[in-house]
Design a protein around this motif. Structure first.
Motif, short mmCIF file in Angstrom:
data_model
loop_
_atom_site.label_atom_id
_atom_site.label_comp_id
_atom_site.label_asym_id
_atom_site.label_seq_id
_atom_site.Cartn_x
_atom_site.Cartn_y
_atom_site.Cartn_z
N ARG A 4 -2.55 7.69 9.64
CA ARG A 4 -3.17 7.10 8.45
C ARG A 4 -3.61 8.17 7.46
O ARG A 4 -3.44 8.03 6.26
N HIS A 5 -4.19 9.26 8.00
CA HIS A 5 -4.63 10.36 7.15
C HIS A 5 -3.45 10.95 6.39
O HIS A 5 -3.51 11.14 5.17
N ARG A 6 -2.37 11.23 7.11
CA ARG A 6 -1.19 11.82 6.46
C ARG A 6 -0.55 10.86 5.48
O ARG A 6 -0.12 11.26 4.40
N GLN B 139 0.68 9.16 -0.12
CA GLN B 139 0.62 8.14 -1.15
C GLN B 139 -0.15 8.62 -2.37
O GLN B 139 0.16 8.24 -3.50
N GLN B 140 -1.14 9.48 -2.17
CA GLN B 140 -1.95 9.98 -3.28
C GLN B 140 -1.22 11.06 -4.07
O GLN B 140 -1.40 11.17 -5.28
N TYR C 191 5.81 7.28 8.44
CA TYR C 191 4.41 7.01 8.82
C TYR C 191 4.15 5.51 8.92
O TYR C 191 3.44 5.05 9.81
N ASN C 192 4.73 4.72 8.01
CA ASN C 192 4.59 3.26 8.10
C ASN C 192 5.24 2.73 9.37
O ASN C 192 4.70 1.86 10.05
N LYS D 78 -2.02 8.48 3.78
CA LYS D 78 -2.89 8.40 2.60
C LYS D 78 -2.63 9.56 1.65
O LYS D 78 -2.51 9.36 0.44
N ILE D 79 -2.51 10.76 2.19
CA ILE D 79 -2.26 11.93 1.34
C ILE D 79 -0.89 11.83 0.69
O ILE D 79 -0.73 12.14 -0.49
#
Length: 167
Positions: free
Chosen positions: A62-64, A69-70, A37-38, A66-67
């Motif tokens: 970005r949405h994927r 990473q969380q 993703y990066n 973020k998830i």
């Protein structure tokens, strides 16, 4: 007994199979997804900012990301994204990277405003096994109802206008 309490939750998180023929389990799927993703976000920068393709790719990536990473657990990533297994997401991310390269090569956003494309019409009959995607005809009541409503609105329109002008 003590070992079972400690080891069982850890062992339950190990994925043995994807259940999809040809798709192997990726033990470090979260790290692979974050990396892909990066990379996607870096490579999409070559596409002009105002293009819809870039906006869409950046948004869902970005949405994927973020998830990913969380969440530490692959099961939670799959559940929150709701887009399949993490291994499938890895394949999708790799495919998106290939598509970005192709889109940059093809540059579909570089078409001049005055460009005219040739429309080729083919009068050959469409085979029966190919769907036509034509809407079904409207019922006859629809036309009668539409006419009645239109007629009533036209008759009522002067009366409504007169009421509005008095107020």
């Amino acid at each position: 007994m003590f070992l079972r309490r400690i080891a069982m939750p850890l062992m339950a998180k190990v994925k043995e199979t994807t259940g999809i023929v040809g798709l192997e389990v990726v033990p470090n799927a979260r790290e692979v997804l974050i990396s892909l993703y990066n990379q996607t976000l870096r490579e999409i920068q070559a596409v002009p900012e105002d293009e819809g393709y870039r906006k869409a790719v950046e948004s869902f990536t970005r949405h994927r990301l973020k998830i990913c990473q969380q969440e530490e657990d692959w099961e939670m990533i799959e559940q929150r994204l709701g887009c399949g297994q993490v291994e499938e997401l890895i394949e999708e991310a790799k495919d998106e990277l290939q598509l970005i390269a192709k889109m940059i090569e093809w540059s579909p956003w570089g078409v001049p405003d005055d460009y005219e494309c040739e429309v080729i019409e083919n009068d050959a009959p469409v085979p029966k096994h190919i769907p036509q995607h034509r809407p079904a005809p409207l019922p006859s009541e629809f036309s009668r109802t539409l006419e009645a409503v239109t007629r009533n609105t036209e008759k009522d329109a002067p009366a409504v206008m007169a009421k509005e002008s008095k107020e």
